[in-house]
Design an enzyme around this catalytic site. Structure first.
Site, PDB file in Angstrom:
ATOM      1  N   LYS A 188       0.815  -1.159  -0.101  1.00  0.00           N
ATOM      2  CA  LYS A 188       0.050   0.130   0.078  1.00  0.00           C
ATOM      3  C   LYS A 188       0.827   1.315   0.107  1.00  0.00           C
ATOM      4  O   LYS A 188       0.467   2.469  -0.582  1.00  0.00           O
ATOM      5  CB  LYS A 188      -0.993   0.099   1.332  1.00  0.00           C
ATOM      6  CG  LYS A 188      -0.436  -0.040   2.413  1.00  0.00           C
ATOM      7  CD  LYS A 188      -0.038   1.511   3.182  1.00  0.00           C
ATOM      8  CE  LYS A 188       0.440   1.341   4.424  1.00  0.00           C
ATOM      9  NZ  LYS A 188       0.746   2.712   5.000  1.00  0.00           N
ATOM     10  N   THR A 245      -4.160   5.547   3.082  1.00  0.00           N
ATOM     11  CA  THR A 245      -2.830   5.968   2.883  1.00  0.00           C
ATOM     12  C   THR A 245      -2.604   6.448   1.405  1.00  0.00           C
ATOM     13  O   THR A 245      -2.092   7.312   0.912  1.00  0.00           O
ATOM     14  CB  THR A 245      -1.707   4.735   2.769  1.00  0.00           C
ATOM     15  OG1 THR A 245      -2.024   4.071   3.978  1.00  0.00           O
ATOM     16  CG2 THR A 245      -0.410   5.389   2.605  1.00  0.00           C
ATOM     17  N   ARG A 252       2.879  10.287   4.352  1.00  0.00           N
ATOM     18  CA  ARG A 252       4.021  10.467   3.927  1.00  0.00           C
ATOM     19  C   ARG A 252       4.246   9.981   2.293  1.00  0.00           C
ATOM     20  O   ARG A 252       4.992  10.583   1.384  1.00  0.00           O
ATOM     21  CB  ARG A 252       5.183  10.006   4.652  1.00  0.00           C
ATOM     22  CG  ARG A 252       5.301  10.426   6.163  1.00  0.00           C
ATOM     23  CD  ARG A 252       6.740  10.201   6.921  1.00  0.00           C
ATOM     24  NE  ARG A 252       6.667   8.804   7.165  1.00  0.00           N
ATOM     25  CZ  ARG A 252       6.143   8.066   8.061  1.00  0.00           C
ATOM     26  NH1 ARG A 252       5.559   8.884   9.151  1.00  0.00           N
ATOM     27  NH2 ARG A 252       6.213   6.896   8.294  1.00  0.00           N
TER      28      ARG A 252
END
Length: 330
Positions: A188, A245, A252
């Site tokens: 992911k 995500t 990030r």
């Protein structure tokens, strides 16, 4: 399961320390960086990685690895590419029978090993579990409702870990498939970079939804080739983590892709970051693993080509868009 050691005092390790303390555990948090441990001790805050969270005074920070490993369970929260080195240091202090809960998400460069494989190599016979799922550290630390997968092959041990860490706001769901949970957490991150690129290029929500869906298919193929289960990839540690995500600038990995799509160079982006962006380091290992297993993962291969093989971004995108039409299930 009263005393919990946590190896790694980044944002996620610190958030897990907060969660374990809320569950009533005695927590020792090991920091690689002395200034991080000193700030937690002196000010009750991780001023480097989670500066806005005030920590319970009973959470004890240390730079003594043996101190943190004197525990009933140990959470391993070092970056994936540093896990092996951490375990080599930990091996002489690890007490027999103490379980390791792997909280790092990634595939090791060079060996293409999953984190459980790294742990088994460095600490043979160690009881293992994997904690993975849709979690932003800051939200866990703030006590916002979170659900996560705790995968463990030993159901009794898994139940003890769930009881040790779970609270009404931090909800571990027990599973038996460590492989699926690990592959979901590693892949992911790579897919989130791709989704960030789509946003940065202004390609729209249709394109991002397509990437998430086709990326989930890639993730599932790899997990099943490694012995994982499809239902795991449809759960929190697969689909759940991917959706989170790949759709938020808090990630990030997504934010790195966003900046790449806007024209910034990878070197400049990484130079401005303190925390590790795991997808950058796992992309090549994920693709190498897939090639070794005969699994086609074109989205991950495109990300790897941009990050590690000097492929121009627009060329990688065109290669994906020019692929032959096929059946959806392939």
């Amino acid at each position: 399961m009263q005393r919990i050691g946590i190896i790694g005092a980044g944002a996620w390790g610190t958030a897990l320390a907060v969660a374990a303390r809320r569950a009533g555990r005695d927590v020792v948090l090991w920091a690689h960086e002395p200034d991080v441990a000193a700030a937690i001790t002196a000010m009750g805050r991780n001023t480097v990685y989670l500066p806005d969270i005030h920590l319970d005074p009973s959470i004890r920070a240390t730079t003594d690895l043996a101190d943190a490993l004197d525990a009933d369970a140990v959470l391993l929260v070092t970056p994936a590419q540093h896990l092996r080195a951490s375990l080599k240091q930990a091996a002489r202090h690890w007490r027999r029978g103490v379980p390791a809960v792997i909280c790092a998400k990634g595939i090791e460069q060079g060996s293409d090993c999953m984190m459980t494989e790294v742990a088994e190599a460095e600490l043979p016979g160690i009881p293992l579990a994997v904690l993975s799922g849709p979690t932003f550290a800051i939200e866990v630390a703030r006590g916002l409702p979170t659900a996560i997968t705790l995968a463990c092959g030993d159901a009794a041990l898994g139940a003890k870990l769930v009881d040790a860490l779970g609270t009404p706001a931090f909800r571990p769901y027990l599973a038996a498939d460590l492989v699926g949970a690990e592959i979901g957490g590693a892949v992911k991150n790579v897919l989130a970079i791709a989704c960030g690129i789509v946003e940065g290029k202004g390609y729209g929500d249709n394109a991002r939804a397509a990437l998430i869906t086709r990326g989930l298919a890639e993730m599932s193929r790899l997990a099943m080739a490694k012995g994982g289960r499809m239902e795991t990839l449809m759960g929190l540690s697969g689909m759940g983590d991917l959706i989170l995500t790949a759709s938020s600038a808090q990630s990030r990995n997504y934010s790195l892709g966003l900046l790449l799509g806007q024209g910034q160079s990878l070197a400049d982006i990484l130079a401005g970051r303190k925390a590790v962006t795991e997808g950058v380091w796992s992309a090549g290992a994920v693709v190498d693993m897939a090639q070794r297993l005969g699994i086609e993962m074109p989205i991950c291969a495109g990300v790897d080509a941009v990050l590690n093989r000097a492929c121009p971004l627009d060329e990688a995108i065109m290669q994906l868009l020019s692929r032959p039409f096929t059946l959806e299930g392939r």
